[in-house]
Design an enzyme around this catalytic site. Structure first.
Site, PDB file in Angstrom:
ATOM      1  N   LYS A  14       0.838  -1.212   0.000  1.00 39.45           N
ATOM      2  CA  LYS A  14       0.000   0.000   0.000  1.00 39.45           C
ATOM      3  C   LYS A  14       0.867   1.255   0.000  1.00 39.45           C
ATOM      4  O   LYS A  14       0.636   2.182  -0.752  1.00 39.45           O
ATOM      5  CB  LYS A  14      -0.915   0.039   1.251  1.00 39.45           C
ATOM      6  CG  LYS A  14      -1.896  -1.094   1.362  1.00 39.45           C
ATOM      7  CD  LYS A  14      -2.880  -0.866   2.511  1.00 39.45           C
ATOM      8  CE  LYS A  14      -2.263  -0.822   3.898  1.00 39.45           C
ATOM      9  NZ  LYS A  14      -1.600  -2.086   4.321  1.00 39.45           N
ATOM     10  N   ARG A  89      -9.588   1.342   8.490  1.00 42.41           N
ATOM     11  CA  ARG A  89      -9.201  -0.032   8.760  1.00 42.41           C
ATOM     12  C   ARG A  89     -10.307  -0.813   9.444  1.00 42.41           C
ATOM     13  O   ARG A  89     -10.187  -2.015   9.642  1.00 42.41           O
ATOM     14  CB  ARG A  89      -7.977  -0.026   9.666  1.00 42.41           C
ATOM     15  CG  ARG A  89      -6.733  -0.564   8.970  1.00 42.41           C
ATOM     16  CD  ARG A  89      -5.638  -0.462   9.936  1.00 42.41           C
ATOM     17  NE  ARG A  89      -4.464  -1.187   9.715  1.00 42.41           N
ATOM     18  CZ  ARG A  89      -3.327  -0.660   9.229  1.00 42.41           C
ATOM     19  NH1 ARG A  89      -3.299   0.553   8.771  1.00 42.41           N
ATOM     20  NH2 ARG A  89      -2.247  -1.380   9.202  1.00 42.41           N
ATOM     21  N   ARG A 128      11.426  -6.725   5.433  1.00 45.26           N
ATOM     22  CA  ARG A 128      11.367  -5.263   5.248  1.00 45.26           C
ATOM     23  C   ARG A 128      12.307  -4.550   6.222  1.00 45.26           C
ATOM     24  O   ARG A 128      12.387  -4.907   7.392  1.00 45.26           O
ATOM     25  CB  ARG A 128       9.926  -4.805   5.490  1.00 45.26           C
ATOM     26  CG  ARG A 128       9.724  -3.311   5.342  1.00 45.26           C
ATOM     27  CD  ARG A 128       8.300  -2.986   5.036  1.00 45.26           C
ATOM     28  NE  ARG A 128       7.375  -3.272   6.132  1.00 45.26           N
ATOM     29  CZ  ARG A 128       6.052  -3.132   6.031  1.00 45.26           C
ATOM     30  NH1 ARG A 128       5.514  -2.735   4.894  1.00 45.26           N
ATOM     31  NH2 ARG A 128       5.275  -3.409   7.053  1.00 45.26           N
ATOM     32  N   ARG A 161      11.189  -2.623  11.763  1.00 44.89           N
ATOM     33  CA  ARG A 161      10.151  -2.092  12.644  1.00 44.89           C
ATOM     34  C   ARG A 161       9.812  -3.160  13.685  1.00 44.89           C
ATOM     35  O   ARG A 161       9.666  -4.322  13.329  1.00 44.89           O
ATOM     36  CB  ARG A 161       8.875  -1.796  11.828  1.00 44.89           C
ATOM     37  CG  ARG A 161       8.803  -0.395  11.302  1.00 44.89           C
ATOM     38  CD  ARG A 161       7.677  -0.216  10.324  1.00 44.89           C
ATOM     39  NE  ARG A 161       6.377  -0.740  10.733  1.00 44.89           N
ATOM     40  CZ  ARG A 161       5.297  -0.718   9.965  1.00 44.89           C
ATOM     41  NH1 ARG A 161       5.355  -0.201   8.753  1.00 44.89           N
ATOM     42  NH2 ARG A 161       4.155  -1.206  10.382  1.00 44.89           N
ATOM     43  N   ARG A 172      -1.039  -9.064  13.504  1.00 42.43           N
ATOM     44  CA  ARG A 172      -1.483  -7.996  12.586  1.00 42.43           C
ATOM     45  C   ARG A 172      -2.323  -8.588  11.443  1.00 42.43           C
ATOM     46  O   ARG A 172      -3.310  -8.002  11.029  1.00 42.43           O
ATOM     47  CB  ARG A 172      -0.276  -7.247  12.024  1.00 42.43           C
ATOM     48  CG  ARG A 172       0.345  -6.295  13.041  1.00 42.43           C
ATOM     49  CD  ARG A 172       1.669  -5.748  12.560  1.00 42.43           C
ATOM     50  NE  ARG A 172       1.543  -4.838  11.444  1.00 42.43           N
ATOM     51  CZ  ARG A 172       2.570  -4.512  10.656  1.00 42.43           C
ATOM     52  NH1 ARG A 172       3.770  -5.038  10.849  1.00 42.43           N
ATOM     53  NH2 ARG A 172       2.373  -3.679   9.655  1.00 42.43           N
TER      54      ARG A 172
HETATM   55  P1  AMP Z   1       0.776   0.343   9.189  1.00 45.21           P
HETATM   56  O1  AMP Z   1       2.081   1.054   9.068  1.00 45.21           O
HETATM   57  O2  AMP Z   1      -0.282   0.917   8.291  1.00 45.21           O
HETATM   58  O3  AMP Z   1       0.908  -1.156   9.039  1.00 45.21           O
HETATM   59  O4  AMP Z   1       0.234   0.619  10.675  1.00 45.21           O
HETATM   60  C1  AMP Z   1       0.995   0.247  11.797  1.00 45.21           C
HETATM   61  C2  AMP Z   1       0.102   0.152  13.004  1.00 45.21           C
HETATM   62  O5  AMP Z   1      -0.514   1.422  13.267  1.00 45.21           O
HETATM   63  C3  AMP Z   1      -1.059  -0.821  12.892  1.00 45.21           C
HETATM   64  O6  AMP Z   1      -0.680  -2.167  13.168  1.00 45.21           O
HETATM   65  C4  AMP Z   1      -2.008  -0.256  13.954  1.00 45.21           C
HETATM   66  O7  AMP Z   1      -1.573  -0.582  15.250  1.00 45.21           O
HETATM   67  C5  AMP Z   1      -1.838   1.253  13.777  1.00 45.21           C
HETATM   68  N1  AMP Z   1      -2.791   1.795  12.784  1.00 45.21           N
HETATM   69  C6  AMP Z   1      -2.503   2.310  11.563  1.00 45.21           C
HETATM   70  N2  AMP Z   1      -3.610   2.724  10.940  1.00 45.21           N
HETATM   71  C7  AMP Z   1      -4.641   2.473  11.781  1.00 45.21           C
HETATM   72  C8  AMP Z   1      -6.051   2.674  11.711  1.00 45.21           C
HETATM   73  N3  AMP Z   1      -6.635   3.220  10.644  1.00 45.21           N
HETATM   74  N4  AMP Z   1      -6.793   2.285  12.775  1.00 45.21           N
HETATM   75  C9  AMP Z   1      -6.243   1.760  13.856  1.00 45.21           C
HETATM   76  N5  AMP Z   1      -4.923   1.522  13.996  1.00 45.21           N
HETATM   77  C10 AMP Z   1      -4.119   1.888  12.979  1.00 45.21           C
END
Ligand code: AMP
Length: 217
Positions: A14, A89, A128, A161, A172
Site C-alpha cells: 500500500k 481499517r 522489510r 520495525r 497484525r
Molecule cells: P501500518 O504502518 O499501516 O501497518 O500501521 C501500523 C500500526 O498502526 C497498525 O498495526 C495499527 O496498530 C496502527 N494503525 C494504523 N492505521 C490504523 C487505523 N486506521 N486504525 C487503527 N490503527 C491503525
C-alpha cells in the site's frame, strides 16, 4: 480532485503504491502508520496513547485515529485530493469517513483493494527494513540498499520495525482478516471499487492502478 483509499493487508505494498501515485497525481500521501510512528518518535500524547497497541499488533482506538485523519483532510494541503494508506481499517472508520464526505457534500473516494497471499506477505514483512530517518523502505532480498543497512536516499540507518517481527505479524494479519470482510462488503457495492493483484511487480501494478483511475474519473 482525486481521493483514493488503498485497502490491503500489511505487506501488500500500500505504501509503495501510495508514494508512486502521490507523485504522479501531486497529491499528499496520508499514511496512518507513518503518522502514528512519527508521534511515537516525538513522544507526543498521541504517540504515548498509540504505542502499546502498535507494539502488540493491535489497532489503535477508532475515535483516536479518525479524529486525526478527518482533521487532516480538512487542511489546505488536501484541497486537490489525497491518498489514504491505512485508513479506514474498520467499518466504524469507513462509516465515519462516509459521513464526513456527506457532511461536506463530496462524492465518495475511489477504493482499491490490494490482495496478496499470506505466505508472500510474511516474507515481505519480515524482510522489510525501514530508514529511521526518512521512512524509506527496503527488502533484504527483493530490494536491498546499495550500502549495507544504510538508506540510499539519506544514508540513515535501516532497522526492522518492531511490529514487523514474526510474532507481531501473525497478530497484525489476524486483526486485518477480522476487519477486511466488512470493509469489502461496505465498499464493493460502490462503482469506484476495484481489486488488484498485489503479487505483481510494483511498477506494473502502479501502471494498472493509474490506468484504472484515469479511465474511471
Ligand atoms: P501500518 O504502518 O499501516 O501497518 O500501521 C501500523 C500500526 O498502526 C497498525 O498495526 C495499527 O496498530 C496502527 N494503525 C494504523 N492505521 C490504523 C487505523 N486506521 N486504525 C487503527 N490503527 C491503525
Amino acid at each position: 480532485m482525486l481521493k483514493l483509499i488503498i485497502l490491503g493487508p500489511p505487506g501488500a505494498g500500500k505504501g509503495t503504491q501510495a508514494i508512486k501515485l502521490a507523485k504522479t497525481y501531486r497529491i499528499p500521501h496520508i499514511s496512518t502508520g507513518d503518522i502514528l510512528r512519527d508521534n511515537i518518535n516525538r513522544g507526543t500524547n498521541l504517540g504515548e496513547q498509540a504505542s502499546g497497541f502498535i507494539k502488540r499488533g493491535e489497532l489503535v482506538p477508532d475515535n483516536l485515529i479518525t479524529k486525526i485523519i478527518l482533521e487532516k483532510l480538512d487542511g489546505e494541503e488536501c484541497n486537490l485530493g489525497y491518498i489514504l494508506d491505512g485508513f479506514p481499517r474498520t467499518i466504524w472508520q469507513a462509516k465515519k469517513l462516509d459521513d464526513y464526505f456527506r457532511r461536506i457534500k463530496q462524492n465518495s473516494a475511489f477504493v482499491i483493494n490490494i490482495k496478496v497471499d499470506d505466505n508472500i506477505l510474511v516474507d515481505r514483512i519480515t524482510g522489510r527494513r525501514t530508514c529511521q530517518k526518512c521512512g524509506a523502505t527496503y527488502h533484504i532480498i527483493n530490494l536491498p540498499p546499495k550500502f549495507e543497512n544504510k538508506c540510499n536516499i539519506c544514508r540513515g540507518n535501516l532497522v526492522q520495525r518492531p511490529d514487523d517481527k514474526i510474532n507481531v505479524i501473525v497478530n497484525r494479519l489476524e486483526v486485518f482478516k477480522l476487519q477486511i470482510k466488512k470493509l469489502e462488503e461496505f465498499y464493493s457495492i460502490s462503482p469506484n471499487y476495484q481489486i488488484f493483484d498485489g503479487s505483481e511487480e510494483p511498477n506494473n501494478l502502479t501502471k494498472k492502478i493509474a490506468k484504472y483511475l484515469c479511465c474511471s474519473e
